[in-house]
Design a protein around this motif. Sequence first.
Motif, PDB file in Angstrom:
ATOM      1  N   ILE A  99     -10.004   3.170   0.775  1.00 25.64           N
ATOM      2  CA  ILE A  99      -9.569   1.829   0.434  1.00 25.64           C
ATOM      3  C   ILE A  99     -10.734   1.084  -0.208  1.00 25.64           C
ATOM      4  O   ILE A  99     -11.827   1.146   0.285  1.00 25.64           O
ATOM      5  CB  ILE A  99      -9.109   1.079   1.703  1.00 25.64           C
ATOM      6  N   ARG A 112       0.838  -1.191   0.000  1.00 29.73           N
ATOM      7  CA  ARG A 112       0.000   0.000   0.000  1.00 29.73           C
ATOM      8  C   ARG A 112       0.879   1.248   0.000  1.00 29.73           C
ATOM      9  O   ARG A 112       2.105   1.178   0.159  1.00 29.73           O
ATOM     10  CB  ARG A 112      -0.918   0.008   1.220  1.00 29.73           C
ATOM     11  N   LYS A 113       0.228   2.401  -0.124  1.00 32.48           N
ATOM     12  CA  LYS A 113       0.965   3.664  -0.109  1.00 32.48           C
ATOM     13  C   LYS A 113       1.720   3.855   1.201  1.00 32.48           C
ATOM     14  O   LYS A 113       2.762   4.500   1.248  1.00 32.48           O
ATOM     15  CB  LYS A 113      -0.015   4.815  -0.347  1.00 32.48           C
ATOM     16  N   TRP A 114       1.176   3.299   2.253  1.00 31.71           N
ATOM     17  CA  TRP A 114       1.806   3.444   3.566  1.00 31.71           C
ATOM     18  C   TRP A 114       2.940   2.449   3.811  1.00 31.71           C
ATOM     19  O   TRP A 114       3.696   2.602   4.773  1.00 31.71           O
ATOM     20  CB  TRP A 114       0.749   3.220   4.650  1.00 31.71           C
ATOM     21  N   THR A 115       3.072   1.421   2.994  1.00 23.21           N
ATOM     22  CA  THR A 115       3.939   0.302   3.346  1.00 23.21           C
ATOM     23  C   THR A 115       5.398   0.707   3.552  1.00 23.21           C
ATOM     24  O   THR A 115       6.000   0.384   4.590  1.00 23.21           O
ATOM     25  CB  THR A 115       3.842  -0.809   2.288  1.00 23.21           C
ATOM     26  N   GLU A 132      -4.618   2.453   8.094  1.00 26.04           N
ATOM     27  CA  GLU A 132      -4.859   3.369   6.976  1.00 26.04           C
ATOM     28  C   GLU A 132      -6.342   3.692   6.798  1.00 26.04           C
ATOM     29  O   GLU A 132      -6.720   4.837   6.592  1.00 26.04           O
ATOM     30  CB  GLU A 132      -4.296   2.760   5.695  1.00 26.04           C
ATOM     31  N   ARG A 133      -7.185   2.686   6.908  1.00 23.47           N
ATOM     32  CA  ARG A 133      -8.607   2.938   6.667  1.00 23.47           C
ATOM     33  C   ARG A 133      -9.215   3.817   7.763  1.00 23.47           C
ATOM     34  O   ARG A 133     -10.163   4.550   7.510  1.00 23.47           O
ATOM     35  CB  ARG A 133      -9.368   1.634   6.562  1.00 23.47           C
ATOM     36  N   ASP A 153      -0.385  -1.913   6.005  1.00 26.49           N
ATOM     37  CA  ASP A 153      -1.077  -0.624   5.940  1.00 26.49           C
ATOM     38  C   ASP A 153      -1.403  -0.111   7.344  1.00 26.49           C
ATOM     39  O   ASP A 153      -2.348   0.643   7.528  1.00 26.49           O
ATOM     40  CB  ASP A 153      -2.359  -0.732   5.103  1.00 26.49           C
ATOM     41  N   ARG A 198       0.071  -5.804   9.578  1.00 27.96           N
ATOM     42  CA  ARG A 198      -0.354  -5.466   8.222  1.00 27.96           C
ATOM     43  C   ARG A 198       0.588  -4.443   7.590  1.00 27.96           C
ATOM     44  O   ARG A 198       1.183  -3.614   8.297  1.00 27.96           O
ATOM     45  CB  ARG A 198      -1.765  -4.874   8.268  1.00 27.96           C
TER      46      ARG A 198
END
Length: 233
Positions: A233, A12-15, A197-198, A89, A87
Amino acid sequence: MKVGILMQGNIRKWTAPIINEFHSLFPDAEIVLSTWNDENVSDIPCTVIQNKPPVPTHPYKTTKNNQIIGCQNALKEMKSDTILKCRPDAFIHNPDIFKIFWSENSSQKIMYPSIGIGAESREYWITDWAQLSSRETLEEFWNSIPLDDGSQYIPAEQYFTRHYVLDVKKDNDPWKVVHDRYFIRKNYYLDFQMELERFVNVESYQELLNTAYEVDDPIKYPSVNKSLKTTGI
């Protein structure tokens, strides 16, 4: 190597920012991302295991098998004594999270984050967002789980936990008793200092989390900034 971090799931973008923070918080940790062979891993700053995705299930689609395969293959390669499974994210900001687990003196139990929502009152419901335990305990948990055939709907949280307690441990005592026998509940905010993230980007999840904790303003951690925010998401 004493501590390890197993991140399992899609990139994900956060990874990458999450991995960079883990490197900062736990500079000696073994960090492994277990993802899929169709993911672009060129910017991932840690060891990467790329797995073949499982065959989609029918009639109920599920990500249970993704978690099972991803965790099993990563645990085969990891050498750490204590592992945080999480996770890709979700930030876990607490630099003392391993110390919190060790202070329990319960290497055969699994520590997990609780956010206080109603679903957590169900029997055999343990959130799958993060697990912290000894490598041996996580291997026992994940290596024994059969792949889901998708023939019936069972939430992942209950599918994993019921199998571990009833089939592996063969423990039929009441859930309230066996919970404390095999699991350690800790606070999503205060202990894990999680940032999913969500919950940052999706308003409905923000409302759920705020209601669970009965707070007016959600806790904000310094890692979240506009460059990491997505449209959902």
